[in-house]
Design an enzyme around this catalytic site. Structure first.
Site, short mmCIF file in Angstrom:
data_model
loop_
_atom_site.label_atom_id
_atom_site.label_comp_id
_atom_site.label_asym_id
_atom_site.label_seq_id
_atom_site.Cartn_x
_atom_site.Cartn_y
_atom_site.Cartn_z
N ASP A 167 25.22 24.51 40.97
CA ASP A 167 25.18 25.05 39.60
C ASP A 167 23.75 25.39 39.23
O ASP A 167 22.91 25.73 40.10
CB ASP A 167 25.82 24.02 38.64
N TRP A 190 30.21 32.64 37.22
CA TRP A 190 29.50 33.63 36.40
C TRP A 190 29.47 33.12 34.96
O TRP A 190 30.45 33.17 34.24
CB TRP A 190 30.24 34.97 36.48
N ASP A 191 28.31 32.62 34.56
CA ASP A 191 28.20 31.97 33.25
C ASP A 191 27.60 32.93 32.22
O ASP A 191 26.94 33.92 32.56
CB ASP A 191 27.31 30.73 33.40
N MET A 192 27.79 32.61 30.95
CA MET A 192 27.23 33.40 29.83
C MET A 192 27.12 32.43 28.65
O MET A 192 28.13 32.01 28.12
CB MET A 192 28.18 34.55 29.51
N ASP A 204 33.33 22.80 28.69
CA ASP A 204 32.32 21.85 29.14
C ASP A 204 32.74 20.42 28.83
O ASP A 204 32.06 19.48 29.23
CB ASP A 204 30.97 22.14 28.47
C1 GLA Z 1 27.02 26.02 30.82
C2 GLA Z 1 28.28 25.82 31.66
C3 GLA Z 1 28.16 24.53 32.43
C4 GLA Z 1 26.93 24.56 33.31
C5 GLA Z 1 25.70 24.83 32.46
C6 GLA Z 1 24.46 25.05 33.30
O1 GLA Z 1 26.95 25.09 29.82
O2 GLA Z 1 29.41 25.82 30.85
O3 GLA Z 1 29.31 24.32 33.21
O4 GLA Z 1 27.08 25.54 34.29
O5 GLA Z 1 25.88 25.99 31.65
O6 GLA Z 1 23.35 25.29 32.54
#
Ligand code: GLA
EC number: 3.2.1.22
Length: 732
Positions: free
Chosen positions: A368, A479-481, A550
């Site tokens: 991650d 792929w996060d945002m 989360d």
């Molecule tokens: C977000 C995602 C988490 C993790 C963090 C990393 O909060 O939802 O699962 O990947 O970013 O900074």
């Protein structure tokens, strides 16, 4: 023939296996929603009697073009404002003379086999022309040179009606579109409840059912993403509807940006229900010769309550919205590094996690946040997508190779749409983020949003992602945002196009994703937006699964996953087992309950396997073993929700494979009173004439399970059960 035109009556019939949607074109000019509901084959000869044309005295309903009709009283198929209809429009525009009245009249239609893909937008699709039929209804405003095309698709197999809208400027002057919604339906009477999914970070997709008491009810997003706050989904159901019975009208938006979903009741108890791009802060300048494509809305009518509605969404979305290799294949069980080690790791640490993960039966290691630039906390380096050599001396290539050599797959977290002020990229391109010249660039999670309305920014993302993915050992991307849009402005657009930014951003994002998934078809993409902040049908077109929240606390997850399952197939619901006490809620649930909740979705782990005791290791191996037996059913099965965490103080469901051979039963409880009695839960969707046996060899008839069910006694807090049932060969 799912679509038929009756030229005598000027009526279009759109049939699905169990529903009908009927459009009448009155006076050969005004298309109206004549009917939507349970399938009916035809209409009475004299349709005049079923058209609402009542007029009160006084000046309350203006006539339309000298006819006896007022569009203010009619269930208009695609309403505009100001030329007779004075209610909330689906389409609204400003013309070069400064006026805002649009008068659309029917001009022609086309019925086609199959379904076209939408240009630049996610959409449901077909694999064979015989699967579906489509109708296009052309409307024109001759004075303004405006053409609006209403597009409809019905499938042979799914009880869904897909609607989208295309607008074309045939005139000589610019048209400024201010609202272009994608679906309008009308319901009658006031006995409805509004159902929507609302939440926040770590509390996504909570189910809310409220009486619709007239006036206006709406949910929306102005955040530049569909958001944690409201899902792009709205249903109206007759009062008393439950999981199994009752009529539900639902809309789900195949789009990931600003949206509105609303129900607006007029003084004659007609409810206009609509969904589309949020008109707030939206404008699109359509130059002569240009077209605008509005995204599609999937409309579902169910007579079988919320359960029937969800199963239609699930069947359609997992087979004709999700694409690629992982549509039809079960996905790897993963371990994600975030909750275990955050940004604080080195290669040895990741390898030690991988080694233990392999022993447990986990199939993929996901690294991650924290592997790039100089990112030791979520405060810097977004944009600098090269490996941190202090942590990973052999880079991602070296690490991924070592992990693959261990017999595991390797996956990586990225947040490509973002930029940190503290990054090489920002120092080089301070104009690449969304911002307004002269205004403070307000940070959220220490970061700014890259301006994906700019083609150069999109190309930059495509390039670095292509570089990462050309390492064939990277077989998964998270792929996060992690923030919404604020201070919206683009350095590359002229003043009159600034309100186009949120939609242009989505088009840019979709273009980037389309490029990557078509060039790397073997890579599994999982979406994420601080958990489920953009978990919508638009994203499913690119990401077969999504990090749902989360919050990994099993008890909270029961609610989040329950609400999410209203629209999303459970195979799309990323669900991980994490350590206790939980990082968000500080609650400690047993490993068994954490496991039972996570195996009802797309299983993963979010903990350090090096610190597990012997009991945990044994337990996790069993959980993984069980999941491997059930994941085909999770992937394709029919979901029946049995008890609601929002209303029943517990969560229960059963999932039945399409052939009814395999059944997964789940029950999870919340707080309970000592000796508060027995819980009896009846199963649904089984083969009533068959026998099913559980793992201990106990045999039950399908009929018994559906009518008597399972009985639980003295259930204590946060207990859970998974019972796997298999159909016996000898029948009932
Ligand atoms: C977000 C995602 C988490 C993790 C963090 C990393 O909060 O939802 O699962 O990947 O970013 O900074």
């Amino acid at each position: 023939m799912p679509i038929r035109f009756d030229s005598d009556k000027n009526v279009f019939y759109l049939h699905t296996p169990k529903t009908s949607y009927i459009i009448a074109v009155l006076e050969n000019k005004y298309p109206i929603n004549l009917y939507y509901g349970k399938r009916i084959e035809g209409l009475p000869d004299d349709i005049e009697n079923i058209i609402p044309t009542r007029r009160d005295g006084g000046g309350s309903a203006q006539d339309m073009e000298g006819t006896n009709l007022s569009t203010d009283l009619l269930p208009m198929e695609y309403p505009t404002y100001g030329s007779s209809d004075l209610r909330t429009p689906a389409f609204h525009a400003r013309y070069s003379d400064g006026t805002s009245v649009t008068a659309l009249l029917y001009s022609e239609y086309r019925i086609m086999k199959g379904k076209k893909l939408l240009v630049e937008l996610p959409c449901t699709y077909i694999e064979d022309n015989a699967e579906a039929e489509s109708l296009e209804i052309y409307l024109r405003d001759a004075l303004k040179g405006l053409e609006v095309v209403l597009c409809y698709t019905v499938y042979e197999k799914y009880d869904a009606l897909i609607k989208s809208v295309r607008v074309h400027n045939d005139g000589n002057e610019n048209i400024r579109i201010e609202s272009v919604l994608s679906s309008t339906i009308h319901l009658y009477g006031s006995e409805y409840q509004a159902i929507h999914l609302a939440g926040a970070w770590a509390r996504e997709q909570n189910l809310l059912i409220t009486d619709f008491i007239g006036g206006k009810f709406s949910v929306d997003s102005k955040r530049g993403a569909s958001s944690h706050n409201h899902s792009p989904f709205l249903a109206l159901a007759e009062k008393g509807t439950n999981e199994n019975y009752g009529e539900v009208y639902a809309m789900s938006f195949v789009y990931s940006g600003n949206f509105i979903a609303e129900a607006d009741e007029d003084c004659y108890n007609t409810i206009r229900m609509q969904m589309g791009i949020n008109p707030f802060n939206f404008e699109w300048v359509l130059e002569p010769g240009q077209s605008f494509q509005a995204p599609e809305v999937v409309n579902v009518f169910s007579q079988d309550g919320f359960g029937g509605m969800s199963r239609t969404f699930h069947d359609l979305y997992r087979s004709r919205l999700v694409r690629g290799k992982y549509r039809d294949t079960v996905r790897p069980i993963l371990i994600n590094s975030w909750e275990a080690i955050g940004c604080n790791f080195d290669e040895n640490k990741i390898l030690s996690i991988a080694k233990k993960a392999k022993i447990l039966g986990i199939e993929m290691v996901v690294l991650d946040d924290g592997w790039f630039g100089h990112r030791d906390a979520p405060t810097s380096s977004l944009g600098d997508w090269y490996p941190n050599k202090k942590k990973l001396p052999d880079g991602i290539k070296g690490l991924s190779k070592k992990i693959v050599q261990m017999g595991l797959k390797f996956g990586l977290w990225v947040e490509p749409e973002m930029i940190s002020e503290d990054s090489e990229l920002y120092r080089k391109h301070p104009d690449w983020c969304i911002h307004i010249k002269g205004r403070r660039r307000n940070l959220a999670r220490n970061q700014l949003v890259l301006d994906l309305s700019r083609p150069d920014v999109c190309d930059y993302i495509i390039n670095f992602m292509t570089e990462i993915l050309s390492d064939r050992n990277v077989s998964y991307i998270k792929w996060d945002m992690n923030r919404y849009m604020s201070d919206i402005g683009s350095a590359s657009l002229p003043p009159e196009k600034q309100r186009e930014i949120p939609h242009r951003y989505m088009l840019g994002l979709y273009k980037v994703l389309e490029n990557l998934i078509s060039n790397f078809p073997d890579v599994l993409f999982e979406g994420c937006a601080s958990g489920g902040g953009r978990f919508d049908a638009g994203m499913l077109y690119y990401f077969p699964q999504y990090w749902t929240s989360d919050c990994t606390d099993a008890v909270e997850r029961m609610s989040i996953q329950y609400g999410t399952s209203y629209v999303m197939p459970i195979a799309a619901i990323g669900a991980h087992i994490s350590a206790v006490p939980n990082k968000v809620t500080r609650r400690s649930c047993s490993l068994e309950t954490r496991g039972n909740v996570a195996i009802c979705g797309q299983l993963g782990f979010e903990l350090d396997p090096n610190v597990l005791n012997d009991y945990d290791v044994k337990m996790i191996k069993q959980i993984i073993e069980k999941y491997k037996q059930m994941r085909e059913t999770i992937h394709n099965g029919d979901l029946y929700r049995l008890k609601s965490p929002f209303y029943d103080g517990m969560s229960a469901c059963n999932i039945v494979s399409k052939d009814k051979e395999n059944v997964i039963f789940f029950l999870g409880t919340f707080t309970s009173k000592p000796f508060s009695g027995k819980i009896r839960i009846k199963l649904k969707g089984l083969d009533k004439n068959a026998s099913y046996s559980d793992k201990e060899g106990k045999v039950y008839s399908g009929e018994f399970l559906e009518n008597y069910g399972f009985l639980f006694e003295n259930v204590i807090d946060y207990t859970s059960y998974i019972i796997l049932l298999k159909k016996q060969n000898n029948g009932g």
